[in-house]
Scaffold this motif. Sequence first.
Motif, PDB file in Angstrom:
ATOM      1  N   GLY A 137      -8.865  -5.772 -11.776  1.00  0.00           N
ATOM      2  CA  GLY A 137      -8.526  -5.614 -10.495  1.00  0.00           C
ATOM      3  C   GLY A 137      -9.443  -5.284  -9.445  1.00  0.00           C
ATOM      4  N   CYS A 138     -10.589  -4.887 -10.086  1.00  0.00           N
ATOM      5  CA  CYS A 138     -11.780  -4.228  -9.203  1.00  0.00           C
ATOM      6  C   CYS A 138     -12.434  -5.378  -8.307  1.00  0.00           C
ATOM      7  CB  CYS A 138     -12.758  -3.314  -9.954  1.00  0.00           C
ATOM      8  SG  CYS A 138     -13.980  -4.238 -11.085  1.00  0.00           S
ATOM      9  N   VAL A 139     -12.474  -6.521  -9.257  1.00  0.00           N
ATOM     10  CA  VAL A 139     -13.128  -7.694  -8.569  1.00  0.00           C
ATOM     11  C   VAL A 139     -12.229  -8.053  -7.044  1.00  0.00           C
ATOM     12  CG1 VAL A 139     -13.441 -10.267  -8.934  1.00  0.00           C
ATOM     13  CG2 VAL A 139     -13.531  -8.817 -10.809  1.00  0.00           C
ATOM     14  N   VAL A 140     -11.136  -7.965  -7.069  1.00  0.00           N
ATOM     15  CA  VAL A 140     -10.028  -8.314  -6.031  1.00  0.00           C
ATOM     16  C   VAL A 140     -10.715  -7.118  -4.996  1.00  0.00           C
ATOM     17  CG1 VAL A 140      -8.020  -8.448  -4.948  1.00  0.00           C
ATOM     18  CG2 VAL A 140      -8.395  -9.465  -7.233  1.00  0.00           C
ATOM     19  N   ALA A 141     -10.302  -5.755  -5.387  1.00  0.00           N
ATOM     20  CA  ALA A 141     -10.383  -4.643  -4.532  1.00  0.00           C
ATOM     21  C   ALA A 141     -11.692  -4.403  -3.878  1.00  0.00           C
ATOM     22  CB  ALA A 141      -9.958  -3.129  -5.121  1.00  0.00           C
ATOM     23  N   VAL A 157       0.846  -1.107   0.113  1.00  0.00           N
ATOM     24  CA  VAL A 157      -0.058   0.022  -0.093  1.00  0.00           C
ATOM     25  C   VAL A 157       0.955   1.234   0.026  1.00  0.00           C
ATOM     26  CG1 VAL A 157      -1.742   1.311   1.189  1.00  0.00           C
ATOM     27  CG2 VAL A 157      -1.913  -1.318   1.110  1.00  0.00           C
ATOM     28  N   VAL A 158       1.243   1.701  -1.185  1.00  0.00           N
ATOM     29  CA  VAL A 158       2.112   2.808  -1.311  1.00  0.00           C
ATOM     30  C   VAL A 158       1.621   4.027  -2.279  1.00  0.00           C
ATOM     31  CG1 VAL A 158       4.145   1.391  -0.893  1.00  0.00           C
ATOM     32  CG2 VAL A 158       3.278   1.627  -3.336  1.00  0.00           C
ATOM     33  N   PRO A 159       2.049   5.106  -2.164  1.00  0.00           N
ATOM     34  CA  PRO A 159       1.719   6.281  -3.297  1.00  0.00           C
ATOM     35  C   PRO A 159       2.012   6.046  -4.535  1.00  0.00           C
ATOM     36  CG  PRO A 159       2.608   7.098  -0.981  1.00  0.00           C
ATOM     37  CD  PRO A 159       3.050   5.661  -1.117  1.00  0.00           C
ATOM     38  N   ALA A 160       1.170   6.221  -5.587  1.00  0.00           N
ATOM     39  CA  ALA A 160       1.592   6.248  -6.878  1.00  0.00           C
ATOM     40  C   ALA A 160       0.869   7.659  -7.492  1.00  0.00           C
ATOM     41  CB  ALA A 160       1.086   4.893  -7.570  1.00  0.00           C
ATOM     42  N   ILE A 161       1.755   8.091  -8.608  1.00  0.00           N
ATOM     43  CA  ILE A 161       1.235   8.980  -9.314  1.00  0.00           C
ATOM     44  C   ILE A 161       0.965   8.320 -10.866  1.00  0.00           C
ATOM     45  CG2 ILE A 161       1.636  11.265 -10.730  1.00  0.00           C
ATOM     46  CD1 ILE A 161       3.207  12.008  -8.148  1.00  0.00           C
ATOM     47  N   GLY A 162      -0.268   8.523 -11.282  1.00  0.00           N
ATOM     48  CA  GLY A 162      -0.489   7.969 -12.660  1.00  0.00           C
ATOM     49  C   GLY A 162      -0.692   6.383 -12.595  1.00  0.00           C
ATOM     50  N   ASN A 184      -7.788  -3.495   2.550  1.00  0.00           N
ATOM     51  CA  ASN A 184      -6.539  -3.649   2.048  1.00  0.00           C
ATOM     52  C   ASN A 184      -5.914  -4.961   2.125  1.00  0.00           C
ATOM     53  OD1 ASN A 184      -5.469  -0.601   0.718  1.00  0.00           O
ATOM     54  ND2 ASN A 184      -6.798  -0.185   2.635  1.00  0.00           N
ATOM     55  N   LEU A 185      -6.062  -5.437   3.274  1.00  0.00           N
ATOM     56  CA  LEU A 185      -5.318  -6.746   3.694  1.00  0.00           C
ATOM     57  C   LEU A 185      -5.921  -7.811   2.693  1.00  0.00           C
ATOM     58  CD1 LEU A 185      -3.073  -8.133   4.814  1.00  0.00           C
ATOM     59  CD2 LEU A 185      -4.293  -8.336   6.800  1.00  0.00           C
ATOM     60  N   THR A 186      -7.330  -7.892   2.848  1.00  0.00           N
ATOM     61  CA  THR A 186      -8.094  -8.957   1.999  1.00  0.00           C
ATOM     62  C   THR A 186      -7.878  -8.840   0.566  1.00  0.00           C
ATOM     63  OG1 THR A 186     -10.081  -8.640   3.416  1.00  0.00           O
ATOM     64  CG2 THR A 186     -10.394  -9.535   1.280  1.00  0.00           C
ATOM     65  N   ALA A 187      -7.460  -7.586  -0.185  1.00  0.00           N
ATOM     66  CA  ALA A 187      -7.211  -7.489  -1.456  1.00  0.00           C
ATOM     67  C   ALA A 187      -5.782  -8.114  -1.500  1.00  0.00           C
ATOM     68  CB  ALA A 187      -7.270  -5.918  -1.763  1.00  0.00           C
ATOM     69  N   ILE A 188      -4.834  -7.683  -0.631  1.00  0.00           N
ATOM     70  CA  ILE A 188      -3.424  -8.396  -0.726  1.00  0.00           C
ATOM     71  C   ILE A 188      -3.318  -9.848  -0.821  1.00  0.00           C
ATOM     72  CG2 ILE A 188      -1.349  -8.479   0.453  1.00  0.00           C
ATOM     73  CD1 ILE A 188      -1.884  -5.372   1.370  1.00  0.00           C
ATOM     74  N   TYR A 189      -4.251 -10.295   0.168  1.00  0.00           N
ATOM     75  CA  TYR A 189      -4.356 -11.671   0.276  1.00  0.00           C
ATOM     76  C   TYR A 189      -4.669 -12.523  -1.078  1.00  0.00           C
ATOM     77  CZ  TYR A 189      -6.798 -16.209   1.702  1.00  0.00           C
ATOM     78  OH  TYR A 189      -7.264 -17.430   1.538  1.00  0.00           O
ATOM     79  N   SER A 203      -1.480  -1.168  -7.956  1.00  0.00           N
ATOM     80  CA  SER A 203      -2.766  -0.745  -8.782  1.00  0.00           C
ATOM     81  C   SER A 203      -3.452   0.560  -7.922  1.00  0.00           C
ATOM     82  CB  SER A 203      -3.685  -1.775  -9.018  1.00  0.00           C
ATOM     83  OG  SER A 203      -4.737  -1.112  -9.511  1.00  0.00           O
ATOM     84  N   GLY A 204      -3.066   1.542  -8.537  1.00  0.00           N
ATOM     85  CA  GLY A 204      -3.959   2.647  -7.844  1.00  0.00           C
ATOM     86  C   GLY A 204      -5.345   2.406  -7.896  1.00  0.00           C
ATOM     87  N   ASN A 205      -5.930   2.028  -8.897  1.00  0.00           N
ATOM     88  CA  ASN A 205      -7.310   1.640  -8.900  1.00  0.00           C
ATOM     89  C   ASN A 205      -7.929   1.008  -7.886  1.00  0.00           C
ATOM     90  OD1 ASN A 205      -8.038   3.319 -11.011  1.00  0.00           O
ATOM     91  ND2 ASN A 205      -8.130   1.927 -12.529  1.00  0.00           N
ATOM     92  N   GLN A 206      -6.996  -0.141  -7.630  1.00  0.00           N
ATOM     93  CA  GLN A 206      -7.267  -1.048  -6.465  1.00  0.00           C
ATOM     94  C   GLN A 206      -7.372  -0.290  -5.245  1.00  0.00           C
ATOM     95  OE1 GLN A 206      -5.594  -5.073  -9.015  1.00  0.00           O
ATOM     96  NE2 GLN A 206      -4.864  -4.745  -7.121  1.00  0.00           N
ATOM     97  N   GLY A 207      -6.207   0.465  -5.018  1.00  0.00           N
ATOM     98  CA  GLY A 207      -6.174   1.224  -3.827  1.00  0.00           C
ATOM     99  C   GLY A 207      -7.243   2.351  -3.701  1.00  0.00           C
ATOM    100  N   ILE A 208      -7.732   2.855  -4.748  1.00  0.00           N
ATOM    101  CA  ILE A 208      -9.172   3.872  -4.536  1.00  0.00           C
ATOM    102  C   ILE A 208     -10.289   2.955  -4.231  1.00  0.00           C
ATOM    103  CG2 ILE A 208     -10.462   5.033  -5.961  1.00  0.00           C
ATOM    104  CD1 ILE A 208      -8.349   5.950  -7.706  1.00  0.00           C
TER     105      ILE A 208
END
Length: 429
Positions: free
Chosen positions: A317-321, A18-23, A299-304, A266-271
């Motif tokens: 990725g939206c399925v996971v997130a 879980v880290v910052p990303a631009i773009g 967040n941890l469920t998505a990581i898992y 993935s930024g979209n997954q983070g959102i």
Amino acid sequence: MLSEKDRKDIISLIKKQVVPAIGCTEPMAVALCVAKARKALGCMPDSIDIRLSANILKNAMGVGIPGTGLIGLPIAVALGAIIGEPEAGLEVLRSCDKNSVEQGKKFIAEDRITISLETDDEDKLFINVICKADGHEAEARIKGEHTHFVYLRRDHEVMISCEAKEKGTDDGHCVSLTLAKVYEFATTTDIEELRFILEARKLNESAAEKGLQDNYGHQLGKTLCSPLGKGIMGDSIFAEILSRTSCACDARMAGAMIPVMSNSGSGNQGICTTMPVVVFAEENHNTEEELIRALIMSNLTAIYIKQNLGTLSALCGCVVASTGSSCGITYLMGGNYEQVSYSVKNMIANLTGMICDGAKPSCALKLTTGVGTAVMSAMLAMQHKYVTSCEGIIDDDVDQSIRNLTAIGSKGMDATDRFVLDIMTSKSN
């Protein structure tokens, strides 16, 4: 019961993923690889040759590059060479300005960039860059994870040479997760050790606000909260969740120069793991501690799930997130572990099979579909209503249900993935 070592390892894992990303993550990873090769070369390259896995190519073709007003890989590659900061990770192009964009356009016009599909490597996340100038060349390679360099050389001097990380590893140690472990960690860990996750709320809320300030992408978020949207959807919690989540995605996919907090590359997954949980907590008047624990659970469920699926796949990725956010929302509704597991089964029964056809503005539509399903799944779970093992791919064991989902996404949909890429690359436009 989780040991102290387990808790420390899980915290380390979350902070790694879980880290910052631009773009958009894929073109930024390519820009990062270019920046690394350019730095090793020691001067501006005369030519840049790039080989990419199909999934990287697919996810970088149609997305806006922050601060440029342009779409796709060439400008990301050019800027990676011109102003890329390899030490900044996925924020590699953070110093982009109008002058550098003009330089990048010139670099592209001079036909210095060659991009091709890598066919010899089976890894779904593969980036290889060779920069040449004045009789010298530098080569950099990313594999397995968006920021994981497995090879770096200048001429015959090799500086890095290692294998890609295996799924589920983190700096040499493996964190083996189950949904029960995720729930226990999120609900019992000292709250002070989890406060770092509030930075995800801060960044992604800012991205959502940015999405309201201008006409980004398909403007889904603005449409949902417009008079038309409110006339149809009302002023409900549900409508607010959809609107603010899609606003953040609208801005990010269209290339807004603003960081988001990513999840699993993935930024979209983070959102998607953050905004639905944040909005529901605000509207439901949950405490800050409840919000923190729900964000960790999401967040941890998505990581898992991604541990089993892989960083990139044919599955959106939206399925996971959104499965993660459904768990977080269920918890905020007062749900226990059993009800959280019900929400996961409902999500898998509904969204499995949604394809990834690249990163692009219309990803906001898919995120909104996932988030809408997340809320619905949580509502059903709170009423002890869930899809059973008599139906489709759902198993009595929730972790086996997750493995069924990830097996379909990582193996069962491989042919679909290739077919999608063929369609995308053969279009006349």
